[in-house]
Design a protein around this motif. Structure first.
Motif, short mmCIF file in Angstrom:
data_model
loop_
_atom_site.label_atom_id
_atom_site.label_comp_id
_atom_site.label_asym_id
_atom_site.label_seq_id
_atom_site.Cartn_x
_atom_site.Cartn_y
_atom_site.Cartn_z
N HIS A 151 0.84 -1.19 0.00
CA HIS A 151 0.00 0.00 0.00
C HIS A 151 0.88 1.24 0.00
O HIS A 151 1.72 1.42 0.87
N HIS A 152 0.65 2.12 -0.98
CA HIS A 152 1.48 3.31 -1.03
C HIS A 152 0.82 4.52 -0.38
O HIS A 152 1.46 5.55 -0.23
N CYS A 153 -0.42 4.44 0.03
CA CYS A 153 -1.14 5.41 0.86
C CYS A 153 -1.11 6.84 0.32
O CYS A 153 -1.25 7.80 1.06
N GLY A 155 -3.39 7.93 -1.73
CA GLY A 155 -4.78 8.34 -1.84
C GLY A 155 -5.27 8.54 -3.26
O GLY A 155 -6.45 8.81 -3.48
N CYS A 449 4.91 8.84 2.36
CA CYS A 449 4.68 7.50 2.87
C CYS A 449 5.99 6.75 3.03
O CYS A 449 6.91 6.93 2.24
N SER A 457 0.61 -2.92 10.32
CA SER A 457 0.61 -1.66 9.58
C SER A 457 -0.02 -1.83 8.22
O SER A 457 -0.66 -0.93 7.70
N GLY A 461 -3.59 0.07 6.56
CA GLY A 461 -3.66 0.76 5.28
C GLY A 461 -4.40 -0.01 4.20
O GLY A 461 -4.19 0.21 3.03
N SER A 463 -7.22 0.17 2.98
CA SER A 463 -8.09 0.91 2.07
C SER A 463 -7.30 1.81 1.13
O SER A 463 -7.87 2.50 0.31
N GLY A 464 -5.98 1.82 1.25
CA GLY A 464 -5.16 2.69 0.42
C GLY A 464 -4.91 2.10 -0.94
O GLY A 464 -5.24 0.95 -1.23
N SER A 466 -2.65 0.55 -3.92
CA SER A 466 -1.63 -0.48 -3.78
C SER A 466 -0.76 -0.61 -5.01
O SER A 466 -1.14 -0.25 -6.11
N SER A 487 -6.88 0.44 -6.15
CA SER A 487 -7.39 0.48 -4.78
C SER A 487 -8.15 -0.79 -4.49
O SER A 487 -8.82 -1.33 -5.35
#
Length: 488
Positions: A151-153, A155, A449, A457, A461, A463-464, A466, A487
């Motif tokens: 996950h790279h978060c 958004g 990130c 962890s 994340g 829902s972030g 990927s 996502s």
């Protein structure tokens, strides 16, 4: 503005099927490149076209159909280029430096070349802005663990992503086969380069609008006529030295679907086997697209199946959004602004749009000229400011023990009053140039990130957006690295 700098650019080299493979081309970075781009130039009907090289060999010479492309791997001193060298005892593999898939693909023309010119472009890490997301340690992929989701978060979808596989021994590949990386069996007379595990390096960038030259996107369903017959005209000309051309294919069958990159050559398996992907090439004015044919069974715009990722998250997608994106690179810093006698200067950069402000040093007065100089990307504008010494105090002759002062007792000595007008103007413009906190690198780093391998962890994340990597466990050469952005 992120300003991707100029790459190292090699000379053009002639390459042909069954020629020297690999061909080593040195680069001058003296470090492991952060990005390598291989340009494969062919001539079709009297016109030159560029196709991108492949990050690993996608298939071998055992399957009786066209296979090929120009594959590459690299280290801190060289880029190795591989072309098909047919050795199969089965006979039937047809090596090509590029192939657009014959009747398995539809496109502007049927491309099939056995000779080409090729060159490399390589950027060091310092040539790129700081990534908005990166993993440089702690992540591995292997034949024993062939699927990873990170996950790279950020958004949203990154504008540009690189995925590098650092193999034991220092070579870097950008593709997967039944090994993590593979260069063998139909790709030259050399010691086999294979690895069943590698460290993964991922970097992702969010670019500003000024960093992107052209963006064209459209929805496409397999079987429909490709818009503009597969020839996408560019509003602005592509600079073959400095611009980066990407084609992204996004799954639109689900919300926030995964995104895959197009490739520079088509590679299919045995007749009847599923295959997929979008092939692209380009000129200075157009980007050309080839998509799987509806007349051939098994073709998909996005395909992950068989042993890709050991069967995890298989995909056969034929309803997509295709985005053609041209990214600017080639930024050059202009030399420092000139020094003007008896002034102090302040400048906020050495790129297009940067400004320099001048003010007279204390004790010197301005002539009232312009105190500002600006950079247009190629030079600094002239400024008319000049500073000269203020009026000196009246001379006073040194006295001796016998002499008396000639200055009347009620006379005041004149004093020097520096001209503060230019300094006040200087301070005013400085205030206007101050960078808001949210635009500082420190603030940006606080939001950048960082990869954390702990399962807890990763769950936080979930829902972030990927980045996913798939590894296929099959005969070496039947597939390549696929990294997707989406996502979950």
């Amino acid at each position: 503005m992120n300003n991707i700098r100029k790459p190292f650019i090699s000379d053009w080299h002639q390459l042909s099927v069954n020629d020297l493979s690999p061909l080593p081309i040195p680069h001058s970075l003296n470090e492991l490149p952060a990005k390598v781009d291989v340009q494969v130039k062919i001539t079709h009907s009297g016109k030159e076209y560029i196709f991108p090289g492949l990050g690993s060999v996608p298939k071998d010479d055992d399957i009786p159909t066209e296979y090929g492309g120009v594959a590459y791997a690299y280290n801190s001193s060289h880029v190795l280029l591989f072309v098909p060298v047919i050795k199969s005892s089965f006979g039937g593999g047809i090596g090509r430096v590029i192939t657009t898939g014959s009747d398995s693909y539809n496109g502007p023309f049927v491309g099939s070349a056995s000779t080409c010119k090729v060159r490399i472009r390589a950027w060091g890490l310092s040539d790129w802005p700081k990534p908005d997301f990166s993993i440089t340690a702690g992540l591995t992929i292997s034949t024993a663990s062939p699927y990873k989701k990170v996950h790279h978060c950020l958004g949203t979808y990154p504008d540009f992503v690189t995925v590098q596989l650092l193999m034991p021994g220092g070579l870097v590949s950008e593709g997967l086969n039944d090994y993590v990386s593979c260069f063998r069996d139909g790709w030259g007379d050399f010691p086999e380069i294979v690895a069943d595990t590698a460290d993964v390096i991922i970097r992702a960038w969010m670019l500003s609008s000024s960093d992107i030259l052209n963006t064209n996107n459209f929805s496409y369903v397999k079987g429909d006529a490709v818009p503009w017959a597969g020839v996408i005209s560019m509003t602005n000309a592509i600079d073959l030295d400095f611009h980066i051309v990407n084609v992204e294919i996004k799954d639109t069958t689900v919300s926030k679907g995964k995104v895959f990159y197009g490739a520079g050559s088509a590679n299919m398996g045995y007749s009847g086997e599923s295959y997929g992907g979008v092939v692209f090439g380009f000129t200075q004015s157009d980007v050309l697209l080839w998509t799987p044919s509806t007349s051939v069974v098994g073709g998909n715009l996005i395909y992950i199946g068989g042993l890709w990722g050991d069967g995890t998250e298989n995909m056969q997608i034929n309803n997509v959004q295709i985005t053609v994106k041209v990214i600017k690179a080639g930024f050059t810093e202009w030399p420092l602004p000139q020094d003007i006698p008896n002034t102090i200067k302040l400048y906020n950069g050495v790129i297009a749009g940067s400004k320099t402000l001048y003010a007279c040093t204390p004790g010197f007065s301005s002539n009232g000229g312009s105190v500002e100089s600006s950079c247009n990307g190629t030079s600094w504008s002239d400024t008319t400011v000049a500073c000269s010494a203020a009026t000196d105090c009246p001379s006073v002759m040194p006295s001796t023990a016998q002499s008396q002062s000639t200055v009347p007792p009620d006379t005041k000595l004149s004093t020097v009053t520096p001209d503060t007008n230019s300094i006040k103007e200087f301070d005013t413009i400085i205030a206007e140039l101050k960078v808001p906190k949210v635009n500082t690198s420190a603030f940006r780093r606080s939001l950048t990130c960082a990869y954390d391998s702990r399962e807890s962890s990763m769950a936080i994340g979930s829902s972030g957006v990927s980045v996913e990597s798939y590894l296929r466990g099959r005969v070496c050469g039947n597939s390549e690295l696929n990294h997707s952005l989406g996502s979950e």
